[in-house]
Design a protein around this motif. Structure first.
Motif: not given
Length: 504
Positions: A398-416
Motif C-alpha cells: 500500500e506504500k503507506i506514508e506518514g506517521r502512523q501507529q500500531v498497537r501492541v501489548q507488553i506483559i511483564f511475566q511474574n511481576e509481583e
C-alpha cells in the motif's frame, strides 16, 4: 475458673492427643504399608520435605505408632494423593450429608484446630456434647470404611476414663495447627498449568462450537455468509472456512477461528466493553463469555513459563466454572460444561497426561525467546510473527506514508508489585512519553502489569528496529518501577486484537 470447664476441655483434648493420631495412622496403613514407606524413605524417594521431628518419626518405620496427625495427613494427601478432594474442598467445613473418608479427615482437622485454639472457659456443655457426638459419628463411619471397630472402642474408652486435666491441657499446648497446604514446588505449579489447560484445549472449543452451531446450524450456509469478508481472516483461517462447504461440520474450527467468525459476522451481541477487552465480573452476556474464553486462552498460551501459583489457579478455575455455568443455562439442549470444568480441578493426572496438555498449550502460540538485552528477555509467538508479516506486506503493497501507529501489548511475566507499579507508571506517562522516539504508551490495569504501546509503523520495518525501539523504551520503564528481584525479566509481546494500523 470452674474445674468442670477444665474437665470438658481435657476430655476433648484426649481425643486430639490419643484418638485422632490413631485414626490417621489406621487410614495411612489402609492405603500404604509401613514397610513400603520404610523402603521409599530409605531410598530418599519422597518429594515431601519433612521437618526434623518428622524425620525422627520416619526413621522409626515400619513402626508408626508415634506418627502424628499431620505427618499421616501429609503423606496421604501430598505424597500419594490417596485422599480424594472433599466435596466442600480442603480447608472448609463439610456438610452433614458429606460422609466420604476425605470429608471425615477434614472434620478431624477442623475439630483439632477448634480444640487446640478454644479458651478453656469457652468450653460449654453444649460445645463439648456437640463436638463429641460429631467425633463419635466420624470414627464410626471410618471404622465401617476400614471394616473394624477399633476406633469406636477407643473413643468409648476415652469418654469413660478419668482424665488428668492439668496434664492433658498442658500437652495440648504443644499441639500445632495442621498445615493443610505445602509450599509450592515447581512440579505443583506445572501441574496447575496442565489442569488449566484441559478446559482451554478440550472444553472451551466445544462450547464455542455449540455457540456457532446455535447461530447457524448448517456449516455450508455459514461458509456462504463468510465469503464476503473472507479476506479479513488469516490465510489458515480462510482455509478452514473454505472447508466448511465440504465437511458440513464445525469440528475443525478452533477458538480463534470461531471468535473471529462470531465477531466479523456479528452473530452474537458484542461484549459489554466491546471486543478485545476482558469483561468486568458484572458483565455476563453471551458476548462477554465468548470474549472471556478468548482472553483466558490467550493469557495462558502467551505465558513464557508453565508455572501457576495457587491463588492464580483458584481465580482461573472460579472464572472457568462461572463460564460453564452460564453456558449450561444458555443452551436449550442439556449440557454439562460446569461439571466438566469442576472435574478438571481434581481428576487424576499422571506425568504423561500433564505433558500432553502442557505441550498442547505451548503449541497454540509457540512462544519462544526471540531477543535478549540483559536483564530483559523478549518472547513472542506465532500470532505476533503472522501479524508482523501481514503488517509489513501491507506497508509494502500500500506504500503507506506518514506517521502512523500500531498497537501492541507488553506483559511483564511474574511481576509481583503490580498495583504499586501501575500507579507509578500512570503518574509518569507524560514524562516517559516525552523523550521517546517513535513510541508512546498507556498502562492497563487488569491483574498483571500490561503496557499498551503505540509504535510508529516505520519502527516495525525490520526486527532490528523493533527490538532496539522496545529495548530503549523498556529500559526507561524499568528505571521507574520496582520489579521482581531476579537476574532476568521476561517480557511477552502481543499484537492487539483489531488494531492493525491507526492514524496518528
Amino acid at each position: 475458673m470452674s474445674d468442670i470447664f477444665k474437665e470438658r476441655h481435657a476430655k476433648l483434648g484426649s481425643m486430639v492427643l490419643r484418638l485422632f493420631p490413631k485414626v490417621m495412622q489406621m487410614i495411612l496403613k489402609y492405603y500404604v504399608t509401613p514397610n513400603g514407606l520404610q523402603k521409599r524413605f530409605s531410598k530418599n524417594d519422597f518429594r515431601l520435605v519433612f521437618t526434623e521431628n518428622e524425620v525422627v518419626l520416619m526413621e522409626k518405620l515400619p513402626k508408626i505408632d508415634d506418627f502424628t496427625i499431620e505427618i499421616s495427613y501429609k503423606i496421604l494427601r501430598f505424597e500419594f494423593n490417596m485422599l480424594d478432594e472433599p466435596k466442600c474442598k480442603w480447608g472448609n467445613v463439610p456438610h452433614d450429608t458429606e460422609v466420604e473418608i476425605a470429608d471425615d479427615v477434614q472434620r478431624l482437622i477442623n475439630a483439632t484446630h477448634s480444640i487446640i485454639k478454644i479458651n478453656t472457659e469457652e468450653v460449654t456443655a453444649q460445645y463439648s456434647e456437640k463436638l463429641l457426638e460429631e467425633i463419635k459419628c466420624m470414627v464410626t463411619r471410618i471404622d465401617s470404611y476400614l471394616e473394624q471397630d477399633d476406633l469406636r472402642n477407643l473413643y468409648t474408652s476415652l469418654c469413660r476414663s478419668e482424665t488428668d486435666s492439668s496434664s492433658i491441657l498442658q500437652d495440648l499446648t504443644f499441639v500445632k495447627a495442621i498445615e493443610e497446604s505445602l509450599p509450592d514446588t515447581e512440579s505443583d505449579k506445572r501441574e496447575r498449568y496442565s489442569r488449566l489447560s484441559i478446559p482451554i484445549i478440550d472444553i472451551f472449543p466445544k462450547i464455542l462450537r455449540d455457540v456457532i452451531r446455535k447461530c447457524e446450524p448448517v456449516a455450508k450456509f455459514l461458509h456462504q455468509r463468510c465469503v464476503p469478508v473472507l479476506t479479513t481472516f488469516y490465510p489458515e483461517q480462510q482455509r478452514i472456512i473454505e472447508e466448511l462447504q465440504y465437511s458440513n461440520t464445525y469440528d475443525s474450527l478452533d477458538v480463534s477461528s470461531i471468535y473471529h467468525i462470531l465477531r466479523r459476522l456479528k452473530l452474537i451481541p458484542q461484549p459489554t466493553k466491546d471486543w478485545g477487552t476482558l469483561p468486568d465480573k458484572v458483565d455476563i452476556n453471551l458476548g462477554d463469555d465468548v470474549e472471556r474464553i478468548r482472553c483466558y486462552r490467550n493469557n495462558l498460551a502467551h505465558r513464557s513459563d508453565t508455572k501457576i501459583k495457587k491463588n492464580e489457579f483458584n481465580e482461573y478455575f472460579n472464572e472457568f466454572r462461572s463460564i460453564g455455568h452460564r453456558m449450561d443455562l444458555y443452551f436449550s439442549q442439556p449440557t454439562n460444561y460446569e461439571q466438566e470444568i469442576v472435574d478438571c480441578r481434581t481428576c487424576g493426572m499422571d506425568t504423561a497426561m500433564q505433558a500432553k496438555y502442557e505441550n498442547a498449550m505451548m503449541e497454540i502460540e509457540n512462544i519462544k525467546l526471540r531477543f535478549e538485552k540483559r536483564p530483559i528477555k523478549f518472547y513472542w509467538g506465532d500470532d505476533f510473527d503472522t501479524w508482523l508479516t501481514n503488517l509489513r506486506s501491507l506497508l509494502k503493497e500500500e506504500k503507506i506514508e506518514g506517521r502512523q501507529q500500531v498497537r501492541v501489548q507488553i506483559i511483564f511475566q511474574n511481576e509481583e508489585e503490580v498495583e504499586r507499579n501501575i500507579v507509578v507508571l500512570n503518574s509518569l506517562t507524560e514524562e516517559i512519553n516525552e523523550g521517546l522516539s517513535g513510541i508512546e504508551f498507556i498502562v492497563a490495569t487488569k491483574g498483571s502489569l500490561v503496557l499498551n504501546v503505540f509504535i510508529l509503523v516505520e519502527m516495525l520495518e525490520t526486527d532490528e528496529k523493533l527490538l532496539t525501539t522496545l529495548a530503549v523504551f523498556l529500559e526507561k520503564i524499568l528505571a521507574r518501577i520496582t520489579t521482581v528481584t531476579s537476574e532476568t525479566i521476561d517480557i511477552v509481546v502481543l499484537p492487539v486484537e483489531g488494531l492493525l494500523v491507526i492514524l496518528n
